[in-house]
Design an enzyme around this catalytic site. Structure first.
Site, PDB file in Angstrom:
ATOM      1  N   GLY A 149       0.808  -1.211   0.000  1.00  0.00           N
ATOM      2  CA  GLY A 149       0.000   0.000   0.000  1.00  0.00           C
ATOM      3  C   GLY A 149       0.840   1.259   0.000  1.00  0.00           C
ATOM      4  O   GLY A 149       1.812   1.404  -0.759  1.00  0.00           O
ATOM      5  N   CYS A 150       0.482   2.175   0.881  1.00  0.00           N
ATOM      6  CA  CYS A 150       1.153   3.474   0.936  1.00  0.00           C
ATOM      7  C   CYS A 150       2.597   3.370   1.412  1.00  0.00           C
ATOM      8  O   CYS A 150       3.389   4.293   1.183  1.00  0.00           O
ATOM      9  CB  CYS A 150       0.378   4.418   1.855  1.00  0.00           C
ATOM     10  SG  CYS A 150      -1.293   4.798   1.282  1.00  0.00           S
ATOM     11  N   ALA A 151       2.960   2.286   2.066  1.00  0.00           N
ATOM     12  CA  ALA A 151       4.346   2.117   2.524  1.00  0.00           C
ATOM     13  C   ALA A 151       5.277   1.709   1.395  1.00  0.00           C
ATOM     14  O   ALA A 151       6.500   1.729   1.555  1.00  0.00           O
ATOM     15  CB  ALA A 151       4.414   1.075   3.638  1.00  0.00           C
ATOM     16  N   ALA A 152       4.717   1.350   0.240  1.00  0.00           N
ATOM     17  CA  ALA A 152       5.525   0.751  -0.821  1.00  0.00           C
ATOM     18  C   ALA A 152       6.504   1.731  -1.449  1.00  0.00           C
ATOM     19  O   ALA A 152       7.544   1.314  -1.970  1.00  0.00           O
ATOM     20  CB  ALA A 152       4.614   0.151  -1.897  1.00  0.00           C
ATOM     21  N   PHE A 204       4.413   4.958   5.275  1.00  0.00           N
ATOM     22  CA  PHE A 204       3.607   4.216   6.243  1.00  0.00           C
ATOM     23  C   PHE A 204       2.438   3.563   5.516  1.00  0.00           C
ATOM     24  O   PHE A 204       1.821   4.174   4.648  1.00  0.00           O
ATOM     25  CB  PHE A 204       3.070   5.148   7.328  1.00  0.00           C
ATOM     26  CG  PHE A 204       4.112   6.051   7.930  1.00  0.00           C
ATOM     27  CD1 PHE A 204       5.196   5.525   8.611  1.00  0.00           C
ATOM     28  CD2 PHE A 204       4.013   7.428   7.805  1.00  0.00           C
ATOM     29  CE1 PHE A 204       6.168   6.349   9.161  1.00  0.00           C
ATOM     30  CE2 PHE A 204       4.973   8.264   8.353  1.00  0.00           C
ATOM     31  CZ  PHE A 204       6.055   7.728   9.038  1.00  0.00           C
TER      32      PHE A 204
END
Length: 358
Positions: free
Chosen positions: A120-123, A319
């Site tokens: 997700g956004c941590a990628a 994150f």
């Protein structure tokens, strides 16, 4: 934002949770977003198969331009790339888009492929860290990072819980690309990656998740997510301290902008001024939450703000689901001043390009 609120009022009229959702959306700080389709088509749901077809078509249409500019900014050609890390959580392809890129854009056939689909956004942070790892193992290597997020293709018209409505008003679409070089070149400016780390908050795996159903990916957001900076800030502090740095006294901060409270809380727990996250706030305001592309766009804004002195210290952090933090420490190298000759830039991130936002 005005359009978003009006569409929400029309689509979910009479729902008891609507007033709360409208307040939450209005408080996201998002002024505008870019969508891969006109908003009227976005609000329609033609089925998961058609949405995934749109994802494949649009990713092939939009990624090459971002990649070409990232390569030019890094002073490299496609054949100079040794690995491609492709990150996306908003559509599915097998083989990954990396295979198509190699076949159509002149990359070598022995280029390594690393698709990342479920962070997700941590990628975005994870991609930078895995590129750093690769260049540490292969000092002459170069890694291309591509982020392709079409969050609007995950919109579910029938989902009317507060978390779903909030995400409908928060996420935007974007394509981004950047290069991590193993060694410097004349004129290369960037962030010399020093070390990286990952941390998962125990027992939070259901806080950000997808429910995969016949209609596609249903984004699920727990109301406790905005409070996650309290346990993550000490991890950032410890990472900096282990490297002999003070996390409250760095020269630049590139972090994922999941929402305004994330940035406000991180500033409070790290003991820094809110202005240090201005690049992330600008991304949130102008593009919304663009998932893994946030850190690359915030990096672009840091570059475009003007040069920093060689040796300036900073942090990059993404994150996402897990709850996972992907963090990196780095120092600035100003290649325009010829300092790269004195300071080898192993693992440098040259000037990134945030892609064409849709």
């Amino acid at each position: 934002m005005e359009q978003t609120l009006e569409f929400a009022r029309e689509a979910h009229a009479g729902k008891p949770q609507l007033p709360l959702a409208l307040r939450l959306i209005a408080n996201t700080g998002v002024r505008k977003r870019h969508l891969v389709q006109p908003v009227e088509r976005t609000l329609d749901h033609p089925g998961f198969e058609e949405r995934n077809r749109i994802y494949e078509t649009e990713s092939k249409k939009r990624c090459p331009e971002a990649i070409e500019e990232a390569l030019a900014n890094a002073l490299l050609r496609a054949e100079d790339i040794d690995a491609i890390i492709y990150v996306s959580c908003t559509g599915f392809m097998m083989p990954s888009l990396t295979a198509w890129l190699i076949n159509t854009m002149g990359f070598r056939y022995d280029t390594r492929q690393l698709p990342i689909a479920q962070l997700g956004c941590a990628a975005g942070g994870a991609a930078i860290n895995r590129a750093h790892d690769f260049c540490t193992a292969h000092p002459d290597g170069n890694v291309l990072i591509v982020s392709c997020e079409m969050c609007s293709l995950c919109y579910q018209p029938d989902a009317d819980d507060v978390g779903a409505l909030l995400s409908d008003g928060l996420f935007g679409d974007a394509v981004a690309a950047a290069v991590v070089r193993g060694r410097p070149g004349p004129g290369v400016t960037g962030v010399r990656l020093r070390r990286n780390a990952s941390y998962l908050i125990p027992n939070t795996e259901e806080w950000i998740s997808y429910a995969v159903r016949g209609t596609g990916f249903h984004f699920q957001l727990d109301r406790r997510v905005p409070g996650t900076m309290e346990p993550l800030a000490p991890v950032l502090r410890d990472l900096a301290a282990d490297h002999g740095w003070n996390a409250a006294d760095l020269d630049f901060y590139i972090v994922h902008a999941g929402g305004p409270r994330i940035l406000d809380d991180l500033a409070r727990y790290l003991g820094v001024e809110h202005s240090v996250f201005r690049h992330s706030r600008e991304t949130l305001t102008e593009y919304g939450n663009i998932a893994s592309a946030v850190v690359l766009d915030a990096l672009r804004r840091r570059f475009e703000e003007g040069p920093l002195p060689t040796g300036a210290t900073g942090v990059i952090a993404g994150f996402g689901p897990g709850i996972t933090a992907e963090m990196a420490l780095g120092t600035w190298v100003d290649g325009t001043a010829g300092e790269h000759r004195k300071h080898p830039v192993a693992g440098a991130v040259p000037r990134p390009y945030a892609g064409r936002t849709m």
